[in-house]
Design an enzyme around this catalytic site. Structure first.
Site, PDB file in Angstrom:
ATOM      1  N   ASP A  47       1.270   5.224  -0.311  1.00  0.00           N
ATOM      2  CA  ASP A  47      -0.171   5.458  -0.469  1.00  0.00           C
ATOM      3  C   ASP A  47      -0.523   6.902  -0.129  1.00  0.00           C
ATOM      4  OD1 ASP A  47      -1.832   2.604  -0.627  1.00  0.00           O
ATOM      5  OD2 ASP A  47       0.076   2.388   0.427  1.00  0.00           O
ATOM      6  N   GLU A  70      -8.986   6.776  -1.567  1.00  0.00           N
ATOM      7  CA  GLU A  70      -9.096   5.698  -0.582  1.00  0.00           C
ATOM      8  C   GLU A  70      -8.731   6.115   0.832  1.00  0.00           C
ATOM      9  OE1 GLU A  70      -7.623   1.094   0.145  1.00  0.00           O
ATOM     10  OE2 GLU A  70      -6.838   2.228  -1.560  1.00  0.00           O
ATOM     11  N   ASP A 136      -7.088   5.900  -6.699  1.00  0.00           N
ATOM     12  CA  ASP A 136      -6.536   4.854  -5.832  1.00  0.00           C
ATOM     13  C   ASP A 136      -5.024   5.017  -5.905  1.00  0.00           C
ATOM     14  OD1 ASP A 136      -5.801   2.669  -4.357  1.00  0.00           O
ATOM     15  OD2 ASP A 136      -7.250   1.320  -5.275  1.00  0.00           O
ATOM     16  N   ILE A 138      -2.336   3.584  -4.437  1.00  0.00           N
ATOM     17  CA  ILE A 138      -1.620   2.318  -4.636  1.00  0.00           C
ATOM     18  C   ILE A 138      -2.654   1.203  -4.561  1.00  0.00           C
ATOM     19  CG2 ILE A 138       0.137   0.703  -3.801  1.00  0.00           C
ATOM     20  CD1 ILE A 138       1.485   3.195  -4.690  1.00  0.00           C
ATOM     21  N   ASP A 139      -3.033   0.670  -5.714  1.00  0.00           N
ATOM     22  CA  ASP A 139      -3.950  -0.471  -5.688  1.00  0.00           C
ATOM     23  C   ASP A 139      -3.108  -1.739  -5.710  1.00  0.00           C
ATOM     24  OD1 ASP A 139      -6.461  -1.802  -5.760  1.00  0.00           O
ATOM     25  OD2 ASP A 139      -6.045  -2.301  -7.849  1.00  0.00           O
ATOM     26  N   THR A 141      -1.688  -2.768  -2.388  1.00  0.00           N
ATOM     27  CA  THR A 141      -0.680  -2.449  -1.377  1.00  0.00           C
ATOM     28  C   THR A 141       0.008  -3.719  -0.875  1.00  0.00           C
ATOM     29  OG1 THR A 141      -1.876  -0.454  -0.702  1.00  0.00           O
ATOM     30  CG2 THR A 141      -0.260  -1.322   0.843  1.00  0.00           C
ATOM     31  N   ASP A 295     -11.372   1.121  -6.551  1.00  0.00           N
ATOM     32  CA  ASP A 295     -10.784  -0.071  -7.159  1.00  0.00           C
ATOM     33  C   ASP A 295     -11.315  -0.343  -8.555  1.00  0.00           C
ATOM     34  OD1 ASP A 295      -9.176  -0.753  -4.970  1.00  0.00           O
ATOM     35  OD2 ASP A 295     -10.772  -1.929  -4.021  1.00  0.00           O
TER      36      ASP A 295
END
Length: 362
Positions: A47, A70, A136, A138-139, A141, A295
């Site tokens: 991330d 994020e 984002d 890593i959407d 996680t 998101d």
């Protein structure tokens, strides 16, 4: 696709290819450097590294633009070992082919923290705010940690309106079939990019294809051509949904439930654009629960450019300009434009019957 954002789209391809290589390089590792944030959600080495990579790359290419993402770097500044792992992961992609050559890497560990913090505390704006990139890194996680499907989101807003969405799906096939589940990783390890520019349609292409190979992109069909309703939702892992409402809505509409069952929201929007479903309903269990802008920004455009209509549960247009939390809206109702009214009316009827009138007050 002929659009005025050719440079931005091409850069998104290179950035997503590199971010995918970076994140996939440790997806099988037993230790991904998982730490828990204040809201109890997880964050990994990937991330942080992907966010730093995206901001450094787009800031270099578009120095006058603004950035929202994020993560913030507070956890890194207090954990030298974690910061070192992020730095090492970023260095591992140096010199890896054409895509990596398009990208810009942070110059030091402190620069990593500065870049992450620059986007980790900022917010999108409305009219007059100009160009703002929303990332984002890593959407999904929670699914990424399990080696399952996840996504990387790149969005460009201009004065609070979506103009570009480019979503990397590093381990999902561009030929995925419904019903898609979190564990349905592409066995060939190819992955894809689903992208759209406002007014120019939505497309999918292999994530590893050269950015110059325009023939690799396939235009996506319009959701408005469908007559049936097919759901994309999440029934496991995530506990933010109102219990007992979504499956009743689907039943009233004659739709199989859950249909595609996916944790990452960005991936849900991509699945809708790909035609793996054409409807999603999301009512939060609390009226004070709001979506996060990273998101949804850009990713929603994928579905809209295939003929989908998206509002909140009250039927209001989605407002991405109000801040990091989408506090002007409550939940989502998305469907082909000609069916959206029927879906929205059914949601209202079910909520009223179940005694949840508070969910329908502004």
């Amino acid at each position: 696709m002929d659009s005025p954002l050719v440079k931005e789209v091409a850069l998104s391809f290179g950035a997503l290819q590199t971010a995918a290589r970076l994140s996939q390089s440790i997806i099988a590792a037993a230790d991904k450097g998982v730490v828990e944030k204040d809201d109890l959600s997880p964050v990994t080495v990937a991330d942080f590294a992907v966010q730093a990579l995206l901001i450094a790359t787009f800031k270099h290419a578009f120095p006058h633009d603004q950035f929202v993402a994020e993560e913030d770097a507070s956890g890194l500044r207090h954990n030298e070992d974690l910061l070192g792992r992020v730095w090492d992961l970023l260095q591992s992609i140096r010199g890896h082919g054409e895509a990596a050559a398009l990208c810009t890497l942070p110059q030091s560990k402190e620069h990593v923290c500065q870049l992450i913090d620059q986007a980790g505390s900022s917010a999108p704006g409305g009219k007059g705010s100009g160009r703002i990139w929303v990332f984002d890194p890593i959407d999904g996680t929670k699914t990424y940690v399990r080696g399952q499907l996840y996504a990387i989101n790149i969005a460009l807003l201009v004065d609070g309106e979506q103009v570009l969405g480019s979503v990397g799906c590093p381990n999902m096939s561009m030929d995925a079939v419904a019903p898609l589940r979190n564990e349905d990783v592409d066995p060939l390890g190819e992955g894809c990019i689903v992208f759209a520019v406002r007014g120019h349609g939505a497309y999918v292409r292999p994530i590893k294809a050269s950015r110059h190979n325009h023939a690799a992109a396939r235009r996506l069909s319009r959701a408005s051509d469908a007559g049936d309703l097919r759901f994309v939702t999440c029934v496991g892992v995530v506990d933010s949904a109102l219990d007992g409402a979504h499956e009743v809505v689907a039943d009233r509409l004659g739709a199989a439930f859950p249909g595609c069952d996916l944790v990452p929201w960005v991936l849900r929007w991509a699945a809708l654009a790909l035609g793996l479903g054409n409807t999603t309903v999301w009512v939060y269990k609390r009226r004070d629960r709001y979506a996060k802008v990273w998101d949804h920004a850009g990713a929603m455009l994928l579905f809209q450019e295939t003929g989908g209509k998206i509002t909140d549960v009250l039927g209001r247009p989605i407002d991405l300009s109000v801040g990091r939390k989408m506090s002007a809206n409550f939940g989502f109702v998305a469907a082909p434009e000609h069916l959206h009214g029927t879906v929205l009316e059914t949601v209202h009827r079910v909520l009223e019957e179940q005694g949840h009138q508070e969910m329908l007050t502004a």
